[in-house]
Design a protein around this motif. Structure first.
Motif, PDB file in Angstrom:
ATOM      1  N   LYS A   1      14.202 -14.227   6.407  1.00  0.00           N
ATOM      2  CA  LYS A   1      14.177 -14.868   7.720  1.00  0.00           C
ATOM      3  C   LYS A   1      15.531 -14.678   8.407  1.00  0.00           C
ATOM      4  O   LYS A   1      16.544 -14.507   7.729  1.00  0.00           O
ATOM      5  N   PRO A   2      15.572 -14.750   9.716  1.00  0.00           N
ATOM      6  CA  PRO A   2      16.862 -14.625  10.409  1.00  0.00           C
ATOM      7  C   PRO A   2      17.895 -15.636   9.923  1.00  0.00           C
ATOM      8  O   PRO A   2      19.086 -15.315   9.870  1.00  0.00           O
ATOM      9  N   GLU A   3      17.448 -16.814   9.520  1.00  0.00           N
ATOM     10  CA  GLU A   3      18.391 -17.834   9.024  1.00  0.00           C
ATOM     11  C   GLU A   3      18.956 -17.510   7.651  1.00  0.00           C
ATOM     12  O   GLU A   3      19.843 -18.207   7.169  1.00  0.00           O
ATOM     13  N   ASP A   4      18.473 -16.443   7.022  1.00  0.00           N
ATOM     14  CA  ASP A   4      19.061 -15.979   5.764  1.00  0.00           C
ATOM     15  C   ASP A   4      20.281 -15.092   6.008  1.00  0.00           C
ATOM     16  O   ASP A   4      20.969 -14.701   5.058  1.00  0.00           O
ATOM     17  N   THR A   5      20.549 -14.771   7.253  1.00  0.00           N
ATOM     18  CA  THR A   5      21.697 -13.930   7.595  1.00  0.00           C
ATOM     19  C   THR A   5      22.994 -14.602   7.163  1.00  0.00           C
ATOM     20  O   THR A   5      23.271 -15.747   7.524  1.00  0.00           O
ATOM     21  N   ALA A   6      23.771 -13.884   6.360  1.00  0.00           N
ATOM     22  CA  ALA A   6      25.020 -14.426   5.829  1.00  0.00           C
ATOM     23  C   ALA A   6      25.711 -13.368   4.977  1.00  0.00           C
ATOM     24  O   ALA A   6      25.116 -12.337   4.649  1.00  0.00           O
ATOM     25  N   VAL A   7      26.933 -13.667   4.617  1.00  0.00           N
ATOM     26  CA  VAL A   7      27.598 -12.914   3.554  1.00  0.00           C
ATOM     27  C   VAL A   7      27.220 -13.574   2.237  1.00  0.00           C
ATOM     28  O   VAL A   7      27.363 -14.790   2.087  1.00  0.00           O
ATOM     29  N   TYR A   8      26.724 -12.783   1.322  1.00  0.00           N
ATOM     30  CA  TYR A   8      26.288 -13.286   0.029  1.00  0.00           C
ATOM     31  C   TYR A   8      27.341 -12.974  -1.031  1.00  0.00           C
ATOM     32  O   TYR A   8      27.793 -11.830  -1.147  1.00  0.00           O
ATOM     33  N   TYR A   9      27.697 -14.008  -1.788  1.00  0.00           N
ATOM     34  CA  TYR A   9      28.744 -13.898  -2.799  1.00  0.00           C
ATOM     35  C   TYR A   9      28.170 -14.112  -4.189  1.00  0.00           C
ATOM     36  O   TYR A   9      27.422 -15.085  -4.414  1.00  0.00           O
ATOM     37  N   CYS A  10      28.539 -13.252  -5.101  1.00  0.00           N
ATOM     38  CA  CYS A  10      28.232 -13.446  -6.508  1.00  0.00           C
ATOM     39  C   CYS A  10      29.262 -14.403  -7.101  1.00  0.00           C
ATOM     40  O   CYS A  10      30.444 -14.360  -6.718  1.00  0.00           O
ATOM     41  N   ALA A  11      28.818 -15.247  -8.019  1.00  0.00           N
ATOM     42  CA  ALA A  11      29.697 -16.263  -8.589  1.00  0.00           C
ATOM     43  C   ALA A  11      29.473 -16.390 -10.083  1.00  0.00           C
ATOM     44  O   ALA A  11      28.352 -16.208 -10.569  1.00  0.00           O
ATOM     45  N   ALA A  12      30.551 -16.737 -10.794  1.00  0.00           N
ATOM     46  CA  ALA A  12      30.475 -16.944 -12.242  1.00  0.00           C
ATOM     47  C   ALA A  12      31.216 -18.213 -12.599  1.00  0.00           C
ATOM     48  O   ALA A  12      32.268 -18.516 -12.032  1.00  0.00           O
ATOM     49  N   GLY A  13      30.666 -18.942 -13.564  1.00  0.00           N
ATOM     50  CA  GLY A  13      31.319 -20.158 -13.995  1.00  0.00           C
ATOM     51  C   GLY A  13      31.068 -20.424 -15.462  1.00  0.00           C
ATOM     52  O   GLY A  13      30.013 -20.071 -15.986  1.00  0.00           O
ATOM     53  N   ARG A  14      32.039 -21.077 -16.119  1.00  0.00           N
ATOM     54  CA  ARG A  14      31.903 -21.411 -17.533  1.00  0.00           C
ATOM     55  C   ARG A  14      30.865 -22.502 -17.751  1.00  0.00           C
ATOM     56  O   ARG A  14      30.280 -22.606 -18.829  1.00  0.00           O
ATOM     57  N   VAL A  15      30.664 -23.329 -16.724  1.00  0.00           N
ATOM     58  CA  VAL A  15      29.638 -24.364 -16.788  1.00  0.00           C
ATOM     59  C   VAL A  15      28.689 -24.160 -15.620  1.00  0.00           C
ATOM     60  O   VAL A  15      28.984 -23.431 -14.678  1.00  0.00           O
ATOM     61  N   GLY A  16      27.553 -24.792 -15.683  1.00  0.00           N
ATOM     62  CA  GLY A  16      26.593 -24.679 -14.595  1.00  0.00           C
ATOM     63  C   GLY A  16      27.153 -25.223 -13.299  1.00  0.00           C
ATOM     64  O   GLY A  16      27.975 -26.137 -13.308  1.00  0.00           O
ATOM     65  N   PHE A  17      26.728 -24.668 -12.178  1.00  0.00           N
ATOM     66  CA  PHE A  17      27.256 -25.080 -10.882  1.00  0.00           C
ATOM     67  C   PHE A  17      26.167 -25.041  -9.824  1.00  0.00           C
ATOM     68  O   PHE A  17      25.233 -24.253  -9.894  1.00  0.00           O
TER      69      PHE A  17
END
Length: 123
Positions: free
Chosen positions: A88-104
């Motif tokens: 959808k148009p509202e999905d427009t964004a910069v998408y970032y991959c993320a990693a964490g030692r615990v759930g987030f």
């Protein structure tokens, strides 16, 4: 910490699909919870999806993408994916991959970020 590099962004039309990929460095990849965030112009970075460590493969999604987006990981290749359908148009964004030692589910729990990949959905 792991180093993260995203790919797969681009310009698509509403209703199209796109798959984002995130390549991670390091031999401890499987021990990290992995996820995706996004940031639209003028807005704060928001949680999109996460997948648990190792092979537990527990997934969580923000409500606005449930049923449309799917996160997955391949621990043999140190890769994380975000399959995005019915965009959808509202999905427009910069998408970032993320990693964490615990759930987030917020930026506070993230240890490592990629540089982002732009997804633009036209109406």
């Amino acid at each position: 910490q792991v180093q993260l590099v995203e790919s797969g962004g681009g310009l698509v039309q509403a209703g199209d699909s796109l798959r984002l990929s995130c390549a991670a460095s390091g031999r401890t990849f499987s021990s990290y919870c992995m996820g995706w965030f996004r940031q639209a112009p003028g807005k704060e970075r928001e949680f999109v999806a996460r997948i648990s460590r190792y092979a537990f493969n527990t997934e969580d999604y923000t409500d606005s993408v449930k049923g449309r987006f799917t996160i997955s990981r391949d621990n043999t290749k140190n890769m994380v994916y975000l399959q995005m359908n019915s965009l959808k148009p509202e999905d427009t964004a910069v998408y970032y991959c993320a990693a964490g030692r615990v759930g987030f589910t917020s930026v506070a729990g993230v240890d490592s970020w990629g540089e982002g990949t732009l997804v633009t959905v036209s109406s």
